[in-house]
Scaffold this motif. Structure first.
Motif, PDB file in Angstrom:
ATOM      1  N   HIS A  43       0.828  -1.220   0.000  1.00  0.00           N
ATOM      2  CA  HIS A  43       0.000   0.000   0.000  1.00  0.00           C
ATOM      3  C   HIS A  43       0.858   1.263   0.000  1.00  0.00           C
ATOM      4  CE1 HIS A  43      -3.557  -2.443   0.583  1.00  0.00           C
ATOM      5  NE2 HIS A  43      -2.924  -3.075   1.551  1.00  0.00           N
ATOM      6  N   LYS A  44       1.896   1.255  -0.814  1.00  0.00           N
ATOM      7  CA  LYS A  44       2.819   2.386  -0.896  1.00  0.00           C
ATOM      8  C   LYS A  44       2.277   3.482  -1.808  1.00  0.00           C
ATOM      9  CE  LYS A  44       6.207   0.755   1.587  1.00  0.00           C
ATOM     10  NZ  LYS A  44       6.612   1.405   2.811  1.00  0.00           N
ATOM     11  N   SER A  45       2.642   4.699  -1.501  1.00  0.00           N
ATOM     12  CA  SER A  45       2.383   5.848  -2.368  1.00  0.00           C
ATOM     13  C   SER A  45       3.729   6.348  -2.846  1.00  0.00           C
ATOM     14  CB  SER A  45       1.659   6.957  -1.611  1.00  0.00           C
ATOM     15  OG  SER A  45       0.368   6.548  -1.245  1.00  0.00           O
ATOM     16  N   GLY A  46       3.794   6.759  -4.092  1.00  0.00           N
ATOM     17  CA  GLY A  46       5.045   7.268  -4.636  1.00  0.00           C
ATOM     18  C   GLY A  46       5.080   7.103  -6.136  1.00  0.00           C
ATOM     19  N   THR A  47       6.279   7.212  -6.680  1.00  0.00           N
ATOM     20  CA  THR A  47       6.472   7.196  -8.119  1.00  0.00           C
ATOM     21  C   THR A  47       7.571   6.221  -8.483  1.00  0.00           C
ATOM     22  OG1 THR A  47       5.849   9.531  -8.198  1.00  0.00           O
ATOM     23  CG2 THR A  47       6.993   8.651 -10.121  1.00  0.00           C
ATOM     24  N   ILE A  48       7.271   5.339  -9.421  1.00  0.00           N
ATOM     25  CA  ILE A  48       8.310   4.457  -9.949  1.00  0.00           C
ATOM     26  C   ILE A  48       8.680   4.957 -11.329  1.00  0.00           C
ATOM     27  CG2 ILE A  48       6.681   2.739 -10.850  1.00  0.00           C
ATOM     28  CD1 ILE A  48       8.861   0.612 -10.117  1.00  0.00           C
ATOM     29  N   LYS A  49       9.982   5.070 -11.568  1.00  0.00           N
ATOM     30  CA  LYS A  49      10.490   5.492 -12.871  1.00  0.00           C
ATOM     31  C   LYS A  49      11.253   4.316 -13.459  1.00  0.00           C
ATOM     32  CE  LYS A  49      10.656  10.288 -11.635  1.00  0.00           C
ATOM     33  NZ  LYS A  49      10.874  11.537 -12.275  1.00  0.00           N
ATOM     34  N   LEU A  50      10.958   4.032 -14.711  1.00  0.00           N
ATOM     35  CA  LEU A  50      11.601   2.927 -15.414  1.00  0.00           C
ATOM     36  C   LEU A  50      12.233   3.461 -16.687  1.00  0.00           C
ATOM     37  CD1 LEU A  50       8.343   1.787 -14.670  1.00  0.00           C
ATOM     38  CD2 LEU A  50       9.827  -0.192 -14.560  1.00  0.00           C
ATOM     39  N   GLU A  51      13.424   2.954 -17.015  1.00  0.00           N
ATOM     40  CA  GLU A  51      14.117   3.368 -18.224  1.00  0.00           C
ATOM     41  C   GLU A  51      14.679   2.153 -18.934  1.00  0.00           C
ATOM     42  OE1 GLU A  51      17.178   6.090 -17.059  1.00  0.00           O
ATOM     43  OE2 GLU A  51      15.782   7.744 -16.781  1.00  0.00           O
ATOM     44  N   HIS A  52      14.578   2.174 -20.246  1.00  0.00           N
ATOM     45  CA  HIS A  52      15.153   1.125 -21.089  1.00  0.00           C
ATOM     46  C   HIS A  52      15.574   1.777 -22.393  1.00  0.00           C
ATOM     47  CE1 HIS A  52      15.835  -2.697 -23.014  1.00  0.00           C
ATOM     48  NE2 HIS A  52      14.913  -2.446 -23.924  1.00  0.00           N
ATOM     49  N   GLY A  53      16.860   1.940 -22.585  1.00  0.00           N
ATOM     50  CA  GLY A  53      17.347   2.639 -23.774  1.00  0.00           C
ATOM     51  C   GLY A  53      16.800   4.051 -23.809  1.00  0.00           C
ATOM     52  N   GLU A  54      16.165   4.407 -24.916  1.00  0.00           N
ATOM     53  CA  GLU A  54      15.580   5.742 -25.077  1.00  0.00           C
ATOM     54  C   GLU A  54      14.175   5.847 -24.485  1.00  0.00           C
ATOM     55  OE1 GLU A  54      17.151   8.506 -26.423  1.00  0.00           O
ATOM     56  OE2 GLU A  54      18.883   7.179 -26.288  1.00  0.00           O
ATOM     57  N   GLN A  55      13.597   4.719 -24.079  1.00  0.00           N
ATOM     58  CA  GLN A  55      12.240   4.727 -23.546  1.00  0.00           C
ATOM     59  C   GLN A  55      12.244   4.927 -22.038  1.00  0.00           C
ATOM     60  OE1 GLN A  55       9.417   1.780 -24.993  1.00  0.00           O
ATOM     61  NE2 GLN A  55      11.056   0.999 -26.321  1.00  0.00           N
ATOM     62  N   SER A  56      11.212   5.604 -21.558  1.00  0.00           N
ATOM     63  CA  SER A  56      11.058   5.792 -20.120  1.00  0.00           C
ATOM     64  C   SER A  56       9.577   5.848 -19.771  1.00  0.00           C
ATOM     65  CB  SER A  56      11.773   7.066 -19.660  1.00  0.00           C
ATOM     66  OG  SER A  56      11.285   8.172 -20.375  1.00  0.00           O
ATOM     67  N   VAL A  57       9.289   5.453 -18.544  1.00  0.00           N
ATOM     68  CA  VAL A  57       7.913   5.412 -18.053  1.00  0.00           C
ATOM     69  C   VAL A  57       7.915   5.882 -16.608  1.00  0.00           C
ATOM     70  CG1 VAL A  57       6.034   3.847 -17.377  1.00  0.00           C
ATOM     71  CG2 VAL A  57       7.132   3.571 -19.589  1.00  0.00           C
ATOM     72  N   THR A  58       6.887   6.621 -16.237  1.00  0.00           N
ATOM     73  CA  THR A  58       6.652   7.032 -14.856  1.00  0.00           C
ATOM     74  C   THR A  58       5.274   6.535 -14.456  1.00  0.00           C
ATOM     75  OG1 THR A  58       8.010   9.014 -15.105  1.00  0.00           O
ATOM     76  CG2 THR A  58       6.429   9.010 -13.293  1.00  0.00           C
ATOM     77  N   ILE A  59       5.202   5.876 -13.306  1.00  0.00           N
ATOM     78  CA  ILE A  59       3.926   5.353 -12.796  1.00  0.00           C
ATOM     79  C   ILE A  59       3.737   5.898 -11.387  1.00  0.00           C
ATOM     80  CG2 ILE A  59       2.589   3.292 -12.206  1.00  0.00           C
ATOM     81  CD1 ILE A  59       4.529   1.762 -14.152  1.00  0.00           C
ATOM     82  N   ILE A  60       2.567   6.482 -11.121  1.00  0.00           N
ATOM     83  CA  ILE A  60       2.266   7.049  -9.802  1.00  0.00           C
ATOM     84  C   ILE A  60       1.299   6.123  -9.068  1.00  0.00           C
ATOM     85  CG2 ILE A  60       1.252   8.999  -8.553  1.00  0.00           C
ATOM     86  CD1 ILE A  60       2.140  10.794 -10.873  1.00  0.00           C
ATOM     87  N   PHE A  61       1.655   5.833  -7.823  1.00  0.00           N
ATOM     88  CA  PHE A  61       0.827   5.011  -6.939  1.00  0.00           C
ATOM     89  C   PHE A  61       0.295   5.860  -5.794  1.00  0.00           C
ATOM     90  CE2 PHE A  61       3.550   1.884  -8.869  1.00  0.00           C
ATOM     91  CZ  PHE A  61       2.822   0.707  -8.885  1.00  0.00           C
ATOM     92  N   THR A  62      -0.928   5.593  -5.373  1.00  0.00           N
ATOM     93  CA  THR A  62      -1.491   6.147  -4.153  1.00  0.00           C
ATOM     94  C   THR A  62      -2.029   4.977  -3.347  1.00  0.00           C
ATOM     95  OG1 THR A  62      -2.086   8.224  -5.230  1.00  0.00           O
ATOM     96  CG2 THR A  62      -3.198   7.739  -3.168  1.00  0.00           C
ATOM     97  N   GLU A  63      -1.462   4.780  -2.177  1.00  0.00           N
ATOM     98  CA  GLU A  63      -1.845   3.688  -1.284  1.00  0.00           C
ATOM     99  C   GLU A  63      -1.909   2.351  -2.021  1.00  0.00           C
ATOM    100  OE1 GLU A  63      -5.371   4.908   0.792  1.00  0.00           O
ATOM    101  OE2 GLU A  63      -4.365   6.649   1.661  1.00  0.00           O
ATOM    102  N   GLY A  64      -0.909   2.094  -2.859  1.00  0.00           N
ATOM    103  CA  GLY A  64      -0.794   0.826  -3.555  1.00  0.00           C
ATOM    104  C   GLY A  64      -1.560   0.712  -4.848  1.00  0.00           C
TER     105      GLY A  64
END
Length: 163
Positions: A43-64
């Motif tokens: 049930h975490k809140s926060g932001t995960i950032k993922l990178e692969h080569g030139e691609q990137s993704v940001t995903i925001i969680f609120t309480e999981g």
């Protein structure tokens, strides 16, 4: 037309404030599904950032719960999805992208505030956007990730929790 990134998934992991990073690693050692399950089940809140080569993704969680995602691929950007569904013209998209940058507000939130699209339509598009991003993510064969447990600022966006 190239759609500018408002919530930049391209901000490099090297720019993260390390004191807030609670999980960091390489995708060749961890399955993405396991990382997402860990964040969700805790049930975490926060932001995960993922990178692969030139691609990137940001995903925001609120309480999981995943409430927002953005990616660097044009096909996963909200403006592209809105245009492909015929919900906005090129001209209007460019106009509102400029305004969103000037006002420092997410494109979707601005379009709802200006009555260009309904809140329900935006939420449906955000869910579609998240699906597109995740579809691509699961084909990545490597990359790196970091999870920042800082409480996300949801005032600039319209969060749409995934069911």
């Amino acid at each position: 037309m190239k759609v500018p990134t408002r919530f930049s998934a391209s901000s490099s992991l090297q720019n993260c404030k390390m004191e807030n990073i609670t999980l960091i690693g390489k995708l060749k050692y961890f399955f993405l599904s396991d990382i997402l399950q860990l964040i969700s089940s805790a049930h975490k809140s926060g932001t995960i950032k993922l990178e692969h080569g030139e691609q990137s993704v940001t995903i925001i969680f609120t309480e999981g719960t995943i409430v927002f995602a953005s990616g660097s691929k044009t096909e996963s950007k909200l403006g592209f999805l809105l245009k492909s569904k015929g919900l906005i013209s090129d001209e209007k998209l460019e106009q509102f992208l400029k305004i969103s940058i000037e006002k420092n507000i997410a494109l979707g939130k601005l379009l709802v505030e200006e009555n260009v699209i309904s809140l329900d339509a935006l939420k449906a598009m955000i869910k579609k956007q998240i699906e597109e991003i995740f579809y691509d993510l699961f084909f990545w064969e490597g990359g790196k990730f970091s999870f920042d447990e800082t409480e996300p600022d949801l005032n600039r966006i319209i969060a749409s929790p995934l069911d």
